[in-house]
Design a protein around this motif. Sequence first.
Motif, PDB file in Angstrom:
ATOM      1  N   THR A 106       0.835  -1.204   0.000  1.00 25.11           N
ATOM      2  CA  THR A 106       0.000   0.000   0.000  1.00 25.11           C
ATOM      3  C   THR A 106       0.870   1.254   0.000  1.00 25.11           C
ATOM      4  O   THR A 106       0.556   2.230  -0.690  1.00 25.11           O
ATOM      5  CB  THR A 106      -0.930  -0.004   1.235  1.00 25.11           C
ATOM      6  N   LYS A 107       1.959   1.240   0.751  1.00 27.43           N
ATOM      7  CA  LYS A 107       2.868   2.386   0.770  1.00 27.43           C
ATOM      8  C   LYS A 107       3.463   2.635  -0.609  1.00 27.43           C
ATOM      9  O   LYS A 107       3.587   3.779  -1.035  1.00 27.43           O
ATOM     10  CB  LYS A 107       3.997   2.161   1.785  1.00 27.43           C
ATOM     11  N   VAL A 108       3.824   1.548  -1.293  1.00 27.42           N
ATOM     12  CA  VAL A 108       4.395   1.697  -2.639  1.00 27.42           C
ATOM     13  C   VAL A 108       3.352   2.286  -3.579  1.00 27.42           C
ATOM     14  O   VAL A 108       3.646   3.183  -4.366  1.00 27.42           O
ATOM     15  CB  VAL A 108       4.905   0.334  -3.171  1.00 27.42           C
ATOM     16  N   ARG A 109       2.110   1.792  -3.486  1.00 23.85           N
ATOM     17  CA  ARG A 109       1.061   2.290  -4.379  1.00 23.85           C
ATOM     18  C   ARG A 109       0.713   3.734  -4.085  1.00 23.85           C
ATOM     19  O   ARG A 109       0.329   4.486  -4.971  1.00 23.85           O
ATOM     20  CB  ARG A 109      -0.202   1.428  -4.251  1.00 23.85           C
ATOM     21  N   ALA A 110       0.817   4.151  -2.824  1.00 22.38           N
ATOM     22  CA  ALA A 110       0.430   5.507  -2.437  1.00 22.38           C
ATOM     23  C   ALA A 110       1.543   6.534  -2.677  1.00 22.38           C
ATOM     24  O   ALA A 110       1.271   7.729  -2.738  1.00 22.38           O
ATOM     25  CB  ALA A 110       0.021   5.534  -0.973  1.00 22.38           C
ATOM     26  N   ALA A 111       2.778   6.065  -2.796  1.00 22.83           N
ATOM     27  CA  ALA A 111       3.901   6.997  -2.981  1.00 22.83           C
ATOM     28  C   ALA A 111       3.824   7.645  -4.354  1.00 22.83           C
ATOM     29  O   ALA A 111       3.508   7.012  -5.351  1.00 22.83           O
ATOM     30  CB  ALA A 111       5.217   6.250  -2.821  1.00 22.83           C
ATOM     31  N   SER A 112       4.127   8.935  -4.383  1.00 26.77           N
ATOM     32  CA  SER A 112       4.037   9.681  -5.641  1.00 26.77           C
ATOM     33  C   SER A 112       5.326   9.599  -6.466  1.00 26.77           C
ATOM     34  O   SER A 112       5.305   9.836  -7.665  1.00 26.77           O
ATOM     35  CB  SER A 112       3.700  11.142  -5.351  1.00 26.77           C
ATOM     36  N   ASP A 113       6.434   9.262  -5.828  1.00 28.91           N
ATOM     37  CA  ASP A 113       7.713   9.241  -6.546  1.00 28.91           C
ATOM     38  C   ASP A 113       8.106   7.850  -7.036  1.00 28.91           C
ATOM     39  O   ASP A 113       9.231   7.638  -7.479  1.00 28.91           O
ATOM     40  CB  ASP A 113       8.819   9.807  -5.659  1.00 28.91           C
ATOM     41  N   VAL A 114       7.195   6.903  -6.998  1.00 30.06           N
ATOM     42  CA  VAL A 114       7.474   5.536  -7.420  1.00 30.06           C
ATOM     43  C   VAL A 114       7.070   5.375  -8.887  1.00 30.06           C
ATOM     44  O   VAL A 114       5.996   5.838  -9.284  1.00 30.06           O
ATOM     45  CB  VAL A 114       6.690   4.536  -6.532  1.00 30.06           C
ATOM     46  N   PRO A 115       7.911   4.726  -9.695  1.00 29.47           N
ATOM     47  CA  PRO A 115       7.561   4.513 -11.101  1.00 29.47           C
ATOM     48  C   PRO A 115       6.264   3.699 -11.246  1.00 29.47           C
ATOM     49  O   PRO A 115       5.930   2.885 -10.385  1.00 29.47           O
ATOM     50  CB  PRO A 115       8.749   3.719 -11.655  1.00 29.47           C
ATOM     51  N   ALA A 116       5.591   3.899 -12.347  1.00 31.71           N
ATOM     52  CA  ALA A 116       4.297   3.253 -12.586  1.00 31.71           C
ATOM     53  C   ALA A 116       4.406   1.732 -12.582  1.00 31.71           C
ATOM     54  O   ALA A 116       3.504   1.054 -12.074  1.00 31.71           O
ATOM     55  CB  ALA A 116       3.718   3.728 -13.908  1.00 31.71           C
ATOM     56  N   ALA A 122       3.247  -3.713  -7.220  1.00 29.43           N
ATOM     57  CA  ALA A 122       2.774  -3.735  -5.831  1.00 29.43           C
ATOM     58  C   ALA A 122       1.291  -4.067  -5.781  1.00 29.43           C
ATOM     59  O   ALA A 122       0.841  -4.823  -4.905  1.00 29.43           O
ATOM     60  CB  ALA A 122       3.036  -2.383  -5.166  1.00 29.43           C
ATOM     61  N   HIS A 123       0.517  -3.525  -6.713  1.00 29.35           N
ATOM     62  CA  HIS A 123      -0.920  -3.820  -6.758  1.00 29.35           C
ATOM     63  C   HIS A 123      -1.154  -5.306  -7.058  1.00 29.35           C
ATOM     64  O   HIS A 123      -1.989  -5.947  -6.412  1.00 29.35           O
ATOM     65  CB  HIS A 123      -1.609  -2.954  -7.813  1.00 29.35           C
TER      66      HIS A 123
END
Length: 196
Positions: A106-116, A122-123
């Motif tokens: 969830t943290k990875v999905r919510a982070a704005s600086d993570v590549p698509a 993560a999803h």
Amino acid sequence: MVLKKQTVWLLTMLSLIVVLSAYYLMTPGQTTVDVAFVEDQEVSEGQQETGDSEDVVVNVVEEFETVDEAGEDIGTEVNSMSGSEFFATMRMELQENRDRMAEEYTKVRAASDVPADKVVEAHEKSMELLALSQQESMLETLIKTKGFNDVLVMSEGQEVKVIVQAEELTGAQTVEIMDMVTDQLGNGKSVVVSHE
């Protein structure tokens, strides 16, 4: 909004785990429990039909160890737990581990600086984790219909551990449980069946 709902849900589940842990720690009448593992092996058609249990090797151990994806030991000492406490403790530890993993996704999905692509990965892992939990739950229910009081199914990578609450576990029962695991979770997984 979704993150807040997930946070509330997570805190609620953690609170429930703490309350249940306190309850089981305060419950009197703890007894010694031994866990026996039946080694995974090839079983011929003749053995399946006759239920020949002479070829099934049972090893009694004093500690049941599980390892999460990060390689951290989340094992638990079972010598001082009664049967129901053992299953409750193992379920709580498994749920805590899964909650930790879900929170990381969830943290990875919510982070704005993570590549698509990382967000998508993560999803997908989060959905796989949810599906795995549902499959384990369904498998536990199916195995309970075979007359066991309690069942715990833990799938970690390519290994599936099944622990049933029973005095004895025959070769035929072991083979039947292994077949059920294969039907639900697919081939190619190492299955360890034990009783408590």
